[in-house]
Design a protein around this motif. Structure first.
Motif, PDB file in Angstrom:
ATOM      1  N   TYR A  14       0.840  -1.191   0.000  1.00 34.75           N
ATOM      2  CA  TYR A  14       0.000   0.000   0.000  1.00 34.75           C
ATOM      3  C   TYR A  14       0.878   1.245   0.000  1.00 34.75           C
ATOM      4  O   TYR A  14       2.035   1.199   0.409  1.00 34.75           O
ATOM      5  N   PRO A  15       0.339   2.377  -0.438  1.00 37.80           N
ATOM      6  CA  PRO A  15       1.149   3.592  -0.483  1.00 37.80           C
ATOM      7  C   PRO A  15       1.652   3.970   0.904  1.00 37.80           C
ATOM      8  O   PRO A  15       0.946   3.833   1.890  1.00 37.80           O
ATOM      9  N   HIS A  16       2.877   4.400   0.949  1.00 33.92           N
ATOM     10  CA  HIS A  16       3.478   4.810   2.218  1.00 33.92           C
ATOM     11  C   HIS A  16       4.282   6.076   1.980  1.00 33.92           C
ATOM     12  O   HIS A  16       4.375   6.562   0.858  1.00 33.92           O
ATOM     13  N   ASN A  17       4.844   6.584   3.043  1.00 36.24           N
ATOM     14  CA  ASN A  17       5.665   7.788   2.926  1.00 36.24           C
ATOM     15  C   ASN A  17       6.972   7.550   3.664  1.00 36.24           C
ATOM     16  O   ASN A  17       7.216   6.473   4.186  1.00 36.24           O
ATOM     17  N   ARG A  18       7.808   8.553   3.664  1.00 35.63           N
ATOM     18  CA  ARG A  18       9.066   8.498   4.395  1.00 35.63           C
ATOM     19  C   ARG A  18       9.045   9.609   5.440  1.00 35.63           C
ATOM     20  O   ARG A  18       8.663  10.738   5.128  1.00 35.63           O
ATOM     21  N   THR A  19       9.446   9.275   6.637  1.00 37.43           N
ATOM     22  CA  THR A  19       9.598  10.275   7.681  1.00 37.43           C
ATOM     23  C   THR A  19      11.092  10.462   7.892  1.00 37.43           C
ATOM     24  O   THR A  19      11.818   9.510   8.157  1.00 37.43           O
ATOM     25  N   ILE A  20      11.527  11.703   7.717  1.00 38.71           N
ATOM     26  CA  ILE A  20      12.942  12.052   7.798  1.00 38.71           C
ATOM     27  C   ILE A  20      13.112  12.983   8.989  1.00 38.71           C
ATOM     28  O   ILE A  20      12.361  13.951   9.124  1.00 38.71           O
ATOM     29  N   PHE A  21      14.075  12.678   9.844  1.00 37.14           N
ATOM     30  CA  PHE A  21      14.341  13.616  10.927  1.00 37.14           C
ATOM     31  C   PHE A  21      15.836  13.805  11.121  1.00 37.14           C
ATOM     32  O   PHE A  21      16.635  12.930  10.800  1.00 37.14           O
ATOM     33  N   SER A  22      16.176  14.998  11.590  1.00 38.56           N
ATOM     34  CA  SER A  22      17.571  15.356  11.800  1.00 38.56           C
ATOM     35  C   SER A  22      17.647  16.477  12.827  1.00 38.56           C
ATOM     36  O   SER A  22      16.718  17.261  12.959  1.00 38.56           O
ATOM     37  N   VAL A  23      18.766  16.549  13.514  1.00 39.91           N
ATOM     38  CA  VAL A  23      19.022  17.655  14.422  1.00 39.91           C
ATOM     39  C   VAL A  23      19.936  18.632  13.691  1.00 39.91           C
ATOM     40  O   VAL A  23      20.953  18.241  13.120  1.00 39.91           O
ATOM     41  N   VAL A  24      19.525  19.909  13.679  1.00 41.44           N
ATOM     42  CA  VAL A  24      20.308  20.945  13.008  1.00 41.44           C
ATOM     43  C   VAL A  24      20.760  21.969  14.037  1.00 41.44           C
ATOM     44  O   VAL A  24      20.183  22.090  15.114  1.00 41.44           O
ATOM     45  N   GLU A  28      16.415  20.275  23.710  1.00 36.27           N
ATOM     46  CA  GLU A  28      17.013  20.656  24.982  1.00 36.27           C
ATOM     47  C   GLU A  28      18.277  19.877  25.293  1.00 36.27           C
ATOM     48  O   GLU A  28      19.147  20.355  26.019  1.00 36.27           O
ATOM     49  N   PHE A  29      18.373  18.681  24.776  1.00 40.22           N
ATOM     50  CA  PHE A  29      19.543  17.839  25.038  1.00 40.22           C
ATOM     51  C   PHE A  29      19.880  17.093  23.768  1.00 40.22           C
ATOM     52  O   PHE A  29      18.989  16.630  23.060  1.00 40.22           O
ATOM     53  N   PHE A  30      21.173  16.962  23.506  1.00 38.05           N
ATOM     54  CA  PHE A  30      21.606  16.278  22.289  1.00 38.05           C
ATOM     55  C   PHE A  30      22.965  15.648  22.537  1.00 38.05           C
ATOM     56  O   PHE A  30      23.849  16.270  23.127  1.00 38.05           O
ATOM     57  N   ARG A  31      23.107  14.414  22.066  1.00 41.23           N
ATOM     58  CA  ARG A  31      24.400  13.741  22.130  1.00 41.23           C
ATOM     59  C   ARG A  31      24.427  12.686  21.029  1.00 41.23           C
ATOM     60  O   ARG A  31      23.465  11.964  20.835  1.00 41.23           O
ATOM     61  N   GLY A  32      25.542  12.610  20.280  1.00 42.94           N
ATOM     62  CA  GLY A  32      25.723  11.551  19.300  1.00 42.94           C
ATOM     63  C   GLY A  32      25.447  11.990  17.873  1.00 42.94           C
ATOM     64  O   GLY A  32      25.180  13.155  17.591  1.00 42.94           O
ATOM     65  N   GLY A  33      25.527  11.021  16.970  1.00 45.37           N
ATOM     66  CA  GLY A  33      25.252  11.258  15.562  1.00 45.37           C
ATOM     67  C   GLY A  33      26.341  12.068  14.872  1.00 45.37           C
ATOM     68  O   GLY A  33      27.341  12.482  15.470  1.00 45.37           O
TER      69      GLY A  33
END
Length: 130
Positions: free
Chosen positions: A62-72, A106-111
Motif C-alpha cells: 500500500y502507499p506509504h511515505n518516508r519520515t525524515i528527521f535530523s538535528v540541526v 534541549e539535550f543532544f548527544r551523538g550522531g
C-alpha cells in the motif's frame, strides 16, 4: 539546536531532499518508512485496525511515505530546509504533499552532528577552541 521532521508523501523526491540537506550543511538524517493513520483507515474503503493491519499493509505494498528527521544547529538552517523542501516537492499546504515541522532540542548527544560539534569545540595545541 532544532529537531526537523519531514513526512514526505511524494517519496520520489527523497534523494533530492537529502541532497538539499547536504547542501545546507545538515550533517545527517534518519529515514523511516511510515504510513499515516488516515491512509490506514481509508485503504480500499475499509477500516484496517492500526496494529493488526500494519503487517498486511506493508506486505501488500500500500502507499506509504518516508519520515525524515535530523538535528540541526540553528533555527536559520531549519527555516532554510523548509524553504528548500517546498521548492522541491511543492506547497506543503496541499494535501498529500507532506508535513514539515521543527522543535527546539534541549539535550543532544551523538550522531554526525554531535561528532562535528565535538571536533569543532576541541581545544587546539595553543589551548584555543577551533
Amino acid at each position: 539546536m532544532y529537531l526537523i521532521v519531514l513526512v514526505l508523501n511524494k517519496t520520489e523526491y527523497l534523494r533530492e531532499v537529502l541532497k538539499a540537506f547536504t547542501e545546507l550543511g545538515i550533517k545527517g538524517a534518519t529515514i523511516l518508512d511510515s504510513i499515516g493513520a488516515g491512509r490506514m483507515r481509508n485503504l480500499d474503503g475499509h477500516y484496517i485496525p492500526l496494529v493488526g493491519g500494519l503487517m498486511r499493509v506493508l506486505e501488500n505494498g500500500y502507499p506509504h511515505n518516508r519520515t525524515i528527521f535530523s538535528v540541526v544547529e540553528s533555527k536559520e538552517i531549519a527555516l532554510k530546509a523548509a524553504d528548500r523542501i517546498e521548492e522541491i516537492v511543492g506547497d506543503l499546504t496541499v494535501p498529500g504533499t507532506g508535513i514539515f515541522f521543527f522543535v527546539p532540542v534541549e539535550f543532544f548527544r551523538g550522531g554526525a552532528l554531535g561528532h562535528y560539534l565535538n571536533q569543532k569545540n576541541e581545544p587546539t595545541e595553543d589551548g584555543s577552541v577551533s
